[in-house]
Scaffold this active site. Structure first.
Site, PDB file in Angstrom:
ATOM      1  N   LYS A  86       1.544 -53.776 -14.766  1.00 58.04           N
ATOM      2  CA  LYS A  86       3.009 -53.905 -14.940  1.00 58.04           C
ATOM      3  C   LYS A  86       3.665 -52.541 -15.092  1.00 58.04           C
ATOM      4  CE  LYS A  86       3.491 -58.400 -16.752  1.00 58.04           C
ATOM      5  NZ  LYS A  86       3.524 -59.315 -17.850  1.00 58.04           N
ATOM      6  N   ASP A 118      14.656 -58.342 -11.906  1.00 51.36           N
ATOM      7  CA  ASP A 118      13.805 -57.720 -12.923  1.00 51.36           C
ATOM      8  C   ASP A 118      14.629 -56.591 -13.541  1.00 51.36           C
ATOM      9  OD1 ASP A 118      11.974 -55.970 -14.273  1.00 51.36           O
ATOM     10  OD2 ASP A 118      10.353 -57.056 -13.281  1.00 51.36           O
ATOM     11  N   ILE A 119      15.071 -56.819 -14.773  1.00 56.73           N
ATOM     12  CA  ILE A 119      16.009 -55.875 -15.413  1.00 56.73           C
ATOM     13  C   ILE A 119      15.339 -54.520 -15.629  1.00 56.73           C
ATOM     14  CG2 ILE A 119      17.499 -55.496 -17.415  1.00 56.73           C
ATOM     15  CD1 ILE A 119      17.419 -58.603 -17.809  1.00 56.73           C
ATOM     16  N   PHE A 154       7.456 -54.161 -22.476  1.00 55.62           N
ATOM     17  CA  PHE A 154       6.471 -54.949 -23.217  1.00 55.62           C
ATOM     18  C   PHE A 154       5.752 -55.852 -22.234  1.00 55.62           C
ATOM     19  CE2 PHE A 154       6.606 -54.653 -27.874  1.00 55.62           C
ATOM     20  CZ  PHE A 154       7.545 -53.646 -27.980  1.00 55.62           C
ATOM     21  N   ASN A 175      12.084 -69.701 -23.748  1.00 60.62           N
ATOM     22  CA  ASN A 175      10.716 -69.421 -24.209  1.00 60.62           C
ATOM     23  C   ASN A 175      10.715 -69.218 -25.723  1.00 60.62           C
ATOM     24  OD1 ASN A 175      11.024 -66.450 -24.822  1.00 60.62           O
ATOM     25  ND2 ASN A 175      11.723 -66.527 -22.697  1.00 60.62           N
TER      26      ASN A 175
HETATM   27  N1  CTP Z   1      11.377 -57.969 -17.742  1.00 68.32           N
HETATM   28  C1  CTP Z   1      12.653 -57.757 -17.262  1.00 68.32           C
HETATM   29  N2  CTP Z   1      13.193 -58.589 -16.355  1.00 68.32           N
HETATM   30  C2  CTP Z   1      12.497 -59.661 -15.877  1.00 68.32           C
HETATM   31  C3  CTP Z   1      11.186 -59.888 -16.361  1.00 68.32           C
HETATM   32  C4  CTP Z   1      10.656 -59.033 -17.295  1.00 68.32           C
HETATM   33  O1  CTP Z   1      13.288 -56.786 -17.692  1.00 68.32           O
HETATM   34  N3  CTP Z   1      13.051 -60.467 -14.993  1.00 68.32           N
HETATM   35  C5  CTP Z   1      10.788 -57.002 -18.688  1.00 68.32           C
HETATM   36  C6  CTP Z   1      10.442 -57.573 -20.065  1.00 68.32           C
HETATM   37  O2  CTP Z   1      11.492 -57.368 -20.986  1.00 68.32           O
HETATM   38  C7  CTP Z   1       9.211 -56.762 -20.449  1.00 68.32           C
HETATM   39  C8  CTP Z   1       8.533 -56.457 -19.116  1.00 68.32           C
HETATM   40  O3  CTP Z   1       9.555 -56.591 -18.128  1.00 68.32           O
HETATM   41  O4  CTP Z   1       9.526 -55.519 -21.025  1.00 68.32           O
HETATM   42  C9  CTP Z   1       7.396 -57.369 -18.790  1.00 68.32           C
HETATM   43  O5  CTP Z   1       7.811 -58.720 -18.917  1.00 68.32           O
HETATM   44  P1  CTP Z   1       6.791 -59.910 -18.720  1.00 68.32           P
HETATM   45  O6  CTP Z   1       7.541 -61.193 -18.905  1.00 68.32           O
HETATM   46  O7  CTP Z   1       5.584 -59.658 -19.562  1.00 68.32           O
HETATM   47  O8  CTP Z   1       6.319 -59.698 -17.222  1.00 68.32           O
HETATM   48  P2  CTP Z   1       6.955 -60.106 -15.844  1.00 68.32           P
HETATM   49  O9  CTP Z   1       7.497 -58.884 -15.221  1.00 68.32           O
HETATM   50  O10 CTP Z   1       7.893 -61.244 -16.011  1.00 68.32           O
HETATM   51  O11 CTP Z   1       5.646 -60.540 -15.052  1.00 68.32           O
HETATM   52  P3  CTP Z   1       4.762 -61.883 -15.203  1.00 68.32           P
HETATM   53  O12 CTP Z   1       5.753 -63.016 -15.393  1.00 68.32           O
HETATM   54  O13 CTP Z   1       4.031 -61.934 -13.939  1.00 68.32           O
HETATM   55  O14 CTP Z   1       3.868 -61.692 -16.388  1.00 68.32           O
END
Ligand code: CTP
Length: 405
Positions: A336, A305-306, A322, A206
């Site tokens: 979220k 999801d970390i 974030f 990304n």
């Molecule tokens: N994040 C994470 N691990 C993932 C996805 C997201 O740790 N697999 C963390 C990002 O670093 C950020 C937050 O979760 O702090 C939100 O990430 P975002 O990409 O905005 O949301 P998602 O949880 O991926 O949800 P969506 O794709 O539905 O927007």
């Protein structure tokens, strides 16, 4: 916070780096006055620094035409901080022993503001026991010493003694006036984009540049925290003075790197733009066109999801997330925060934030929502750190969230 910086330049070839330093400090919005030793003027002319700083440059203790002839007093009275860069062994020795026989050493002796020095000298001069005694004396006198870097030197020898690069000094200097609101705290930050391989040369990633994560790392370090980074792909310089920086590629690798380190942390800030899916049928060899005109089928599997995993740990650190959204920013961010069970989330619009030097975020926590102004990422990061510091004592470190009612 904008400051008036008095930059002292002593005699050494590293004086050329100070030209760039003046430019960077001015770019940060500070006022810069330059004072030079006579030896320094042999390396770079005062006119160069006058043009860069936009202010007159002095090099003599008593200079004709200089107001009341008290430049060695007046200059430090205007300054919030006095930085000598480069600081030669000779200048350091004099300051350590209270000798005031030129403009720089008089300024150091007469100053009321804090003093920082960036030594620059040959490796053997740096190691010399007398110099090391002087450095120890300066430190015990409360003077900040930016340690010299290691590498090839102007004299042709290699070792410790090079003045840090101008960008590093400009990065570290604001730490000196930043409130130590995270003193003693250990902070782990993920930043940049993760990359999911399709084959050995291609992948899914990304547009995250890592700038917001780097700004937060700087802000946490400036606030006195011990900061470590788990870093995906970034298009920005990483800050100096980090405890540990781990480079990772994919989300699973980032997950492993975070989980191995996060238990020791007080605060976890998840700024990384994490790929939610990995390629489950990634090819070990470069994919080839087979001539059929049919594109290859790429199958995806969900990544961990970390942030949610860290927040679910029994002794979870204070977690900050974030939410980068392209629509319904606040609504998605609020959801979220609840879904990931974290106390603080920073919501922003991807069109305003991604790859840009500035950002506009809204902080969402239990107490409500605060929209920060559109500003540089360093300013945004400082505001986030202030909010973390405000919430930490209330929540405590390692407390389960939400707190039991
Ligand atoms: N994040 C994470 N691990 C993932 C996805 C997201 O740790 N697999 C963390 C990002 O670093 C950020 C937050 O979760 O702090 C939100 O990430 P975002 O990409 O905005 O949301 P998602 O949880 O991926 O949800 P969506 O794709 O539905 O927007």
């Amino acid at each position: 916070m904008k400051k008036h910086i008095l930059l002292g330049i002593s005699g050494g070839i590293a004086a050329y780096k100070s030209c760039e330093l003046v430019r960077l400090l001015k770019k940060q919005g500070h006022e810069v006055s330059v004072a030079m030793s006579r030896a320094a003027t042999e390396f770079v002319t005062p006119l160069t620094f006058q043009a860069l700083s936009g202010r007159p440059v002095l090099s003599e203790t008593h200079q004709a035409g200089d107001g009341n002839g008290m430049a060695h007093i007046n200059l430090t009275r205007e300054a919030d901080i006095f930085l000598i860069a480069p600081a030669s062994a000779n200048t350091l020795a004099k300051i350590a022993n209270g000798i005031a026989d030129n403009l720089l050493t008089n300024l150091a002796a007469a100053r009321k503001c804090p003093l920082a020095v960036a030594p620059a000298m040959n490796v053997e001069m740096w190691r010399n026991p007398a110099n090391q005694r002087n450095i120890a004396q300066l430190l015990s006198d409360g003077i900040t010493v930016f340690p010299p870097a290691n590498g090839e030197q102007a004299c042709g020898e290699t070792g410790t003694g090079r003045m840090p690069e101008a960008a590093e000094l400009a990065d570290l200097l604001p730490d000196l006036w930043t409130e130590k609101s995270l003193s003693g705290k250990r902070v782990l930050i993920t930043l940049g984009a993760t990359f999911e391989a399709i084959d050995p040369v291609r992948g899914i990633t990304n547009l995250s540049s890592g700038q917001m994560g780097a700004a937060l790392a700087r802000a946490c370090r400036a606030a006195g925290a011990d900061v470590s980074l788990v870093c995906g792909q970034v298009q920005t310089a990483l800050p100096a003075g980090m405890g540990e920086t781990v480079r990772v590629l994919g989300t699973e690798e980032m997950y492993g790197a975070v989980m191995r380190r996060v238990r020791d942390c007080d605060v976890f800030i998840s700024v990384a733009a994490v790929a939610d899916y990995k390629v489950s049928n990634a090819s070990g060899q470069k994919l080839k066109k087979d001539g059929s005109g049919r594109p290859p089928v790429i199958e995806l599997a969900e990544n961990p999801d970390i942030l949610a995993s860290v927040a679910a740990l029994p002794d979870a650190p204070f977690c900050v997330g974030f939410a980068a959204e392209s629509e319904r920013v606040l609504e998605y961010a609020r959801a979220k925060r609840i879904r990931k069970n974290i106390p603080l989330i920073a919501a922003n619009d991807v069109s305003v934030a991604m790859g840009k030097a500035s950002n506009q975020i809204t902080l969402i926590d239990d107490a409500g929502e605060t929209a920060l102004p559109l500003c540089g990422k360093d300013e945004t990061a400082a505001a986030i750190v202030r909010r973390i510091a405000e919430l930490l004592p209330a929540r405590g470190c390692g407390a389960a969230y939400p707190a039991p009612s």
